[in-house]
Motif scaffolding. Structure first.
Motif, PDB file in Angstrom:
ATOM      1  N   ASP A 123      15.765 -63.691 -71.071  1.00  0.00           N
ATOM      2  CA  ASP A 123      15.888 -64.885 -70.224  1.00  0.00           C
ATOM      3  C   ASP A 123      15.509 -66.158 -70.988  1.00  0.00           C
ATOM      4  O   ASP A 123      16.125 -67.213 -70.812  1.00  0.00           O
ATOM      5  N   ASN A 155      26.846 -65.955 -61.451  1.00  0.00           N
ATOM      6  CA  ASN A 155      27.134 -65.266 -60.206  1.00  0.00           C
ATOM      7  C   ASN A 155      27.031 -66.176 -58.980  1.00  0.00           C
ATOM      8  O   ASN A 155      27.791 -66.017 -58.031  1.00  0.00           O
ATOM      9  N   GLN A 156      26.090 -67.054 -58.996  1.00  0.00           N
ATOM     10  CA  GLN A 156      25.817 -67.862 -57.804  1.00  0.00           C
ATOM     11  C   GLN A 156      25.276 -69.224 -58.195  1.00  0.00           C
ATOM     12  O   GLN A 156      24.548 -69.362 -59.183  1.00  0.00           O
ATOM     13  N   VAL A 179      16.968 -61.082 -57.090  1.00  0.00           N
ATOM     14  CA  VAL A 179      17.416 -61.084 -58.486  1.00  0.00           C
ATOM     15  C   VAL A 179      17.358 -59.638 -59.012  1.00  0.00           C
ATOM     16  O   VAL A 179      16.297 -58.986 -58.961  1.00  0.00           O
ATOM     17  N   LEU A 196      17.462 -66.484 -63.293  1.00  0.00           N
ATOM     18  CA  LEU A 196      17.658 -67.738 -62.541  1.00  0.00           C
ATOM     19  C   LEU A 196      17.297 -68.935 -63.410  1.00  0.00           C
ATOM     20  O   LEU A 196      16.288 -68.919 -64.134  1.00  0.00           O
ATOM     21  N   GLU A 221      19.741 -59.730 -64.087  1.00  0.00           N
ATOM     22  CA  GLU A 221      20.060 -61.111 -63.719  1.00  0.00           C
ATOM     23  C   GLU A 221      18.848 -62.023 -63.972  1.00  0.00           C
ATOM     24  O   GLU A 221      17.702 -61.568 -64.073  1.00  0.00           O
ATOM     25  N   THR A 228      25.940 -71.505 -50.617  1.00  0.00           N
ATOM     26  CA  THR A 228      26.058 -70.669 -51.806  1.00  0.00           C
ATOM     27  C   THR A 228      27.519 -70.546 -52.166  1.00  0.00           C
ATOM     28  O   THR A 228      28.400 -70.644 -51.310  1.00  0.00           O
ATOM     29  N   LYS A 237      22.289 -68.447 -60.685  1.00  0.00           N
ATOM     30  CA  LYS A 237      22.030 -67.030 -60.973  1.00  0.00           C
ATOM     31  C   LYS A 237      23.040 -66.563 -62.038  1.00  0.00           C
ATOM     32  O   LYS A 237      24.241 -66.751 -61.869  1.00  0.00           O
ATOM     33  N   ILE A 297      15.272 -65.438 -53.077  1.00  0.00           N
ATOM     34  CA  ILE A 297      16.505 -65.062 -53.766  1.00  0.00           C
ATOM     35  C   ILE A 297      16.308 -63.690 -54.415  1.00  0.00           C
ATOM     36  O   ILE A 297      15.335 -63.482 -55.176  1.00  0.00           O
TER      37      ILE A 297
END
Length: 816
Positions: free
Chosen positions: A143, A120-121, A69, A75, A73, A37, A134, A67
């Motif tokens: 989203d 973020n990731q 979330v 994905l 946030e 990560t 992310k 994960i």
């Protein structure tokens, strides 16, 4: 967090404590079985540079593998790596460190400059060909809108992954809760979607999964199935589509038509294809077997044919006969110091020159034919024992460099295809021979034919194997002929065919001995292949061919192969009385006194007149004389042996295997005994009653069996002679046996009686028909008189034959 002045390499070294060798060769670096990560600084609308701070693999991911979330946030799943399947495990092809950097660049470039989004990731999923990103949603943005903006940007910028210069990076919104497992499970095009709740209809599943790629099939579990949990199989066109769907929709909750919720559990379901290759081979034998045969044939030709050709060449040139070479060298070295005894007759072999004096012209003629370029056969024909082999191999080809002798007798005497092939291979030096392999292939063919109804074609026929031997021999003969070509020759500019045509003296000579030795069905096929092969050798100027045969009908067989060529023929007969006498004397004079020589010479003239000029009989006479017998006594024993041979070959045994009858053979013996000359008139023999049906066929069969010799003149047969000169005396010897003569005369009279009885029945039938006419016209009176005379004549013969049979039976009753 590292400062901005810290270089990326330093960050990587601190995050991954690698050795210097691993840094120099990053492809050898194998990370743990967990996913890395990386934390990123927010990326604004101005497109500021993202500084990624690497962390421990899965250090911020719970042990559950999911994960986390937060509400603000989302994905995205990016397709940025190649998909690894079970046969291409990511453990053996680890992700290089620079690939992490390239993934970061791809994601950075895909973000629109006018769309503020915070990353973020980045969580790589190398095994499944992608990475989770992310992001923090901008204010008043859903989203789906983020996903659509990212996809539009990727479509517009045509961002391509590092591993596929012609592909395109795609991204999908993660609607479920992906499970980051590191189990021994690999992506597959088939997904197993399990339901925790009511079943989801195929239409709903199609709507949810179709956006990831083309679906091939949807197979729901039957409604009456008791299997739990319930599931449905979805098959995608590509593995990448299935991997994206699994990572984006796993653990997704769907509302069904009745208002209830169903949670999806998505697993890869690799299609079980146990023994696929073996099953396909067994299911398609008509395709597989020809391919296997072609491969085997190619291997055999590529590997064994050059070996076999080499051995055939060695057989022709005697290059591997080390013993022969050593003996030749020894004789040459010893002749310098020793005087070798060259006196003829000391070993019983005699001086053949005395016999071949009258055939010198024939030898020179054949030698001159071998120096011509005319495409034709040379045939040396003569009865058995006339010296054909000694003439050709001993005189004509004595100084010829390369020659190959193919004897048909051991080939035709072989029992079964395997023995015939082994005998043929031995004649030319063809090896290795795998005779047992064809037997195994025959059993396999039989099994396949019983199963499929058609033959697999594994086994080869006798003709096919024999043709292969001849083809390799032809190649070897050409190589041997061309091996004599020198670079210093004046005609070096000629090609191989032109050079062979211009140099007939360099061609090898193929001698086919005992041609038409046996003429049954199997033998006829062998002779046809042999004559066709000889025609090919002659037409291509590869070799000269000389046939040696006892059969007088050789022209019919050879004309099929060379119909437009004339056969150059040499006919060998028996030696003249003078040459025969000289030949015998050359055998017996060694070590005898003058008195013994004079006494034997006086008896020798009459003995040779009775014996004739057949070479085998003369050698037999000479050997018996050397053992101490007088010529008269020796000839008497030879005649007795010949009489026993005639009785065994032509009168005993199975009559069904002969094309003549013993009565016909005995009639010829009696006619030779009654005549004063050594020959009979051909047509006079045919007029005899025993030859009234099939007479000419019977005479030809007797000639083929070497019982008689038919003499032709001006294109027609005109005389019949005994098969051997000694047979004339043997015929008289058989006639002197009263019991044998009486028995065979009874058989002849019985056959003649049957013939006349059949004639009488035929005459009576016709007379009965004439008698049944309603009126008696005068015109039939002559026919009736003719039939009555013929009937009377036949009746007289029948009575005569019956009297003879009665008298002969008395001899059988009184004699032993």
């Amino acid at each position: 967090m590292f400062s901005s002045s810290t270089t990326r390499a330093q960050c990587l070294r601190r995050a991954y404590p690698l050795s210097s060798r691993q840094l120099r060769q990053p492809w050898r670096f194998q990370p743990p079985r967990r996913h890395a990560t990386a934390t990123a600084i927010p990326m604004g609308a101005g497109g500021n540079t993202v500084h990624v701070e690497p962390t421990e693999y899965l250090s911020d991911i719970p042990e559950s593998g999911f994960i986390d979330v937060k509400p603000n946030e989302g994905l995205l799943f990016y397709n940025i790596y190649p998909v690894f399947s079970a046969f291409l495990d990511s453990r053996f092809i680890p992700v290089r460190l620079d690939h992490l950097s390239s993934a970061e660049k791809l994601i950075k470039n895909s973000i629109p400059t006018d769309f503020p989004v915070k990353i973020n990731q980045i969580i790589p999923r190398v095994k499944e060909g992608g990475a989770f990103v992310k992001f923090v949603k901008p204010a008043n943005t859903t989203d789906r809108e983020v996903e659509q903006r990212m996809r539009d940007s990727l479509e517009q910028k045509k961002i391509r992954p590092w591993y596929s210069p012609f592909g395109q990076v795609r991204c999908f919104l993660v609607e479920g809760r992906p499970w980051l497992e590191d189990l021994q499970r690999f992506p597959a095009a088939r997904l197993k979607v399990e339901f925790e709740g009511p079943d989801v209809s195929p239409e709903e599943l199609y709507t949810r999964f179709r956006r990831f790629g083309r679906l091939i099939d949807i197979n729901p579990l039957p409604k009456d199935s008791k299997e739990l949990p319930r599931y449905t199989y979805l098959t995608f066109w590509k593995i990448r589509s299935a991997a994206s769907a699994r990572n984006c929709l796993h653990d997704l909750k769907i509302k069904t038509a009745d208002g209830k919720e169903t949670q999806l559990r998505i697993l890869y379901s690799r299609t079980v294809k146990a023994h696929t290759i073996r099953k396909w081979i067994l299911d398609h034998p008509k395709i597989v077997l020809p391919i296997i045969l072609a491969v085997i044939a190619a291997i055999a030709i590529a590997v064994f044919d050059p070996i076999r050709t080499f051995f055939i060449e060695a057989h022709i040139t005697h290059s591997l006969d080390f013993g022969s070479k050593a003996w030749t060298w020894f004789k040459g070295a010893a002749s310098t110091y020793l005087i070798l005894n060259k006196k003829q007759g000391t070993d019983g072999s005699g001086d053949l020159s005395v016999l071949w004096e009258e055939r010198k012209e024939t030898v020179e003629t054949v030698k001159s034919w071998l120096l011509e370029s005319t495409e034709t056969f040379i045939v040396v024909q003569g009865p058995r024992g006339s010296g054909k082999r000694d003439l050709v191999l001993g005189d004509v080809l004595k100084d010829w460099k390369y020659k190959l002798v193919f004897d048909c007798e051991p080939v035709q005497d072989g029992h079964g295809d395997a023995q015939i092939i082994r005998a043929s291979a031995a004649q030319v030096g063809y090896k290795p021979v795998f005779g047992w392999l064809n037997s195994i292939n025959s059993w396999v063919d039989l099994a396949v034919q019983g199963t499929l109804g058609t033959s697999a074609g594994l086994s080869e026929t006798l003709e096919t194997q024999f043709t292969k031997i001849l083809q390799n021999t032809a190649t070897a003969l050409k190589n041997v002929a061309l091996s004599q070509r020198q670079k210093t020759d004046k005609d070096i500019s000629l090609n191989d065919d032109e050079w062979l045509e211009a140099h007939p003296e360099k061609r090898p000579v193929v001698v086919i001995d005992n041609f038409l030795h046996r003429t049954d069905n199997a033998g006829e096929k062998i002779y046809q292949r042999l004559s066709d092969w000889a025609a090919l050798l002659v037409s291509a100027n590869v070799a000269h061919v000389i046939f040696m045969t006892n059969d007088v009908s050789f022209s019919k067989q050879l004309a099929r192969s060379l119909p437009d060529r004339v056969f150059r023929t040499v006919m060998l007969g028996d030696a003249s009385p003078e040459a025969a006498k000289r030949y015998v004397l050359s055998h017996i004079h060694s070590g005898m006194t003058d008195e013994e020589k004079t006494k034997e010479i006086e008896e020798l003239d009459s003995s040779i007149d009775q014996l004739g000029g057949r070479l085998t009989d003369l050698e037999f006479l000479a050997r018996r004389i050397r053992t101490g017998e007088m010529p008269t006594q020796a000839v008497s024993e030879i005649v007795k042996t010949s009489a026993n041979e005639i009785l065994k070959l032509y009168f005993l045994g199975d009559p069904a295997k002969r094309s003549y009858t013993k009565e016909q053979a005995w009639t010829l013996i009696k006619m030779f005994g009654e005549g004063k000359e050594d020959q009979l008139r051909y047509n006079e023999v045919l007029l005899h009653g025993i030859f009234s049906k099939g007479g000419e066929e019977a005479l030809q069969a007797l000639e083929q069996a070497e019982f008689i010799t038919i003499v032709s003149a001006e294109g027609r047969p005109w005389a019949i002679k005994p098969g051997k000169p000694v047979y004339r005396a043997a015929f008289k010897k058989l006639q002197s046996d009263k019991v044998l003569q009486a028995k065979l005369d009874i058989d002849v009279a019985t056959e003649l009686t049957k013939t006349e009885t059949a004639n009488v029945a035929k005459y009576e039938t016709e007379l009965t028909t004439l008698a049944q006419l309603p009126s008696k016209p005068s015109e039939i009176a002559g026919r009736v008189s003719y039939l009555l005379k013929k009937l009377q004549a036949s009746q007289v013969k029948i009575e005569q034959y019956e009297k003879e049979v009665g008298a002969l039976k008395k001899i059988l009753q009184s004699e032993f």
